[in-house]
Scaffold this motif. Structure first.
Motif, PDB file in Angstrom:
ATOM      1  N   PHE A 205       0.814  -1.243  -0.006  1.00 64.45           N
ATOM      2  CA  PHE A 205       0.061   0.185   0.002  1.00 64.45           C
ATOM      3  C   PHE A 205       0.777   1.313   0.074  1.00 64.45           C
ATOM      4  O   PHE A 205       0.433   2.412   0.200  1.00 64.45           O
ATOM      5  N   ALA A 206       2.041   1.052  -0.088  1.00 63.62           N
ATOM      6  CA  ALA A 206       3.101   2.165  -0.229  1.00 63.62           C
ATOM      7  C   ALA A 206       4.310   2.164  -0.851  1.00 63.62           C
ATOM      8  O   ALA A 206       4.471   0.991  -1.411  1.00 63.62           O
ATOM      9  N   ALA A 207       4.791   3.163  -1.396  1.00 64.72           N
ATOM     10  CA  ALA A 207       6.080   2.948  -2.272  1.00 64.72           C
ATOM     11  C   ALA A 207       7.251   2.456  -1.326  1.00 64.72           C
ATOM     12  O   ALA A 207       7.321   2.639  -0.022  1.00 64.72           O
ATOM     13  N   ILE A 208       8.126   1.568  -2.172  1.00 65.95           N
ATOM     14  CA  ILE A 208       9.245   0.879  -1.616  1.00 65.95           C
ATOM     15  C   ILE A 208      10.159   0.522  -2.749  1.00 65.95           C
ATOM     16  O   ILE A 208       9.807   0.249  -3.709  1.00 65.95           O
ATOM     17  N   ASP A 209      11.381  -0.226  -2.040  1.00 62.50           N
ATOM     18  CA  ASP A 209      12.190  -0.561  -3.209  1.00 62.50           C
ATOM     19  C   ASP A 209      11.836  -1.954  -3.640  1.00 62.50           C
ATOM     20  O   ASP A 209      12.313  -2.303  -4.683  1.00 62.50           O
TER      21      ASP A 209
END
Length: 301
Positions: free
Chosen positions: A235-239
């Motif tokens: 649900f969120a930006a990440i690598d």
């Protein structure tokens, strides 16, 4: 002008470790800089010194803190030792690996060896199964919708309950977070209102062993889940988004419905993410990888 100076801004424990030559990765970075003729200064980390260094000649290296000028970089562990990143941003979703496409893996024997070695080293013997529930590892600020998130964490739980009506939902609080009374009250109210929702704390390995899949904002727990063959919805930006169901791209309903059936190349991805895209400080070529990365960012090494 003294542009051959590089300042390492370090918190007390790291400062001591590096000054005594005990930090494997940072001492390698220090040695690379010194071998290129740079003068390395170990500086106590503070907000004031980080700001002030932007007006000084030379270069600056931070640990996890955002770089404050175009000659500054930050270093951060890539979830587990000895894997590290050297980046121009402290936000993981802005790192080069996050922007690169996952090309797949060709050497299957090496991929299996690498993933098997680290699975055993980190988690011991694992016997993953699917016991009919969704694992939702929470982070902080449960009622806040931050800029890199699709929604607030409590709304994420509501979305899982709405779009996966057949599974139980096991949400866990992060043992290291200091939750506000308001956040805990709101979570407890949701737990009381939803019979399929249970809230506990910690026990990551147990949940990764038994859950069907993981839903999280961008917790590292989901990355660890790849070692257990557990797909995830983010649900969120990440690598580490490449093999996940991404709510930002698919929407919450589609991502939650897709995630349980996803079976990407977990082992190939772990090998690429760590051995190719990160710096393995335990490898003999680590110094060369560090130097190449610093040069890539314009440092004179």
């Amino acid at each position: 002008m003294n542009d051959g100076v590089v300042r390492f801004h370090l918190d007390p424990d790291l400062l001591t470790s590096v000054s005594e030559g005990r930090h494997n990765f940072l001492n390698k970075v220090k040695a690379v800089c010194e071998a290129a003729g740079m003068t390395v200064m170990l500086v106590p980390n503070s907000e004031g010194t980080r700001r002030a260094c932007a007006a000084l000649d030379g270069y600056d290296l931070f640990h996890m803190d955002p770089p404050t000028h175009d000659r500054a970089l930050t270093v951060r562990r890539v979830y587990h030792y000895p894997f590290w990143a050297i980046e121009a941003s402290a936000a993981r979703w802005e790192w080069d690996v996050a922007r690169a496409p996952f090309p797949g893996a060709a050497d299957r024997a090496e991929v299996r060896r690498f993933a098997g070695f680290w699975r055993q080293r980190l988690f011991g013997e694992v016997a993953p199964r699917r016991d009919g529930y969704v694992y939702v590892p929470l982070q902080g600020r449960l009622q806040a919708h931050r800029s890199f998130q699709a929604c607030a964490p409590l709304d994420m739980i509501r979305a899982v309950l709405a779009h996966d009506p057949d599974r139980r939902v096991e949400a866990t609080l992060h043992p290291g977070e200091d939750y506000s009374a308001s956040d805990l009250d709101a979570l407890k109210a949701l737990e009381w209102a939803e019979p399929r929702l249970s809230v506990s704390s910690g026990e990551m390995v147990r949940h990764l062993t038994h859950c069907d899949y993981v839903v999280t904002e961008n917790s590292a727990v989901a990355f660890n889940g790849y070692f257990f063959g557990k797909p995830c919805a983010l649900f969120a930006a990440i690598d580490f988004h490449h093999i996940a169901a991404n709510v930002a791209e698919m929407g919450a309903e589609a991502a939650i419905r897709a995630a349980p059936g996803m079976q990407p190349d977990f082992d190939g991805y772990l090998h690429w993410f760590w051995q190719v895209m990160s710096i393995n400080a335990g490898r003999p070529e680590a110094d060369e990888r560090i130097a190449a990365r610093l040069r890539q960012h314009g440092w004179p090494v």
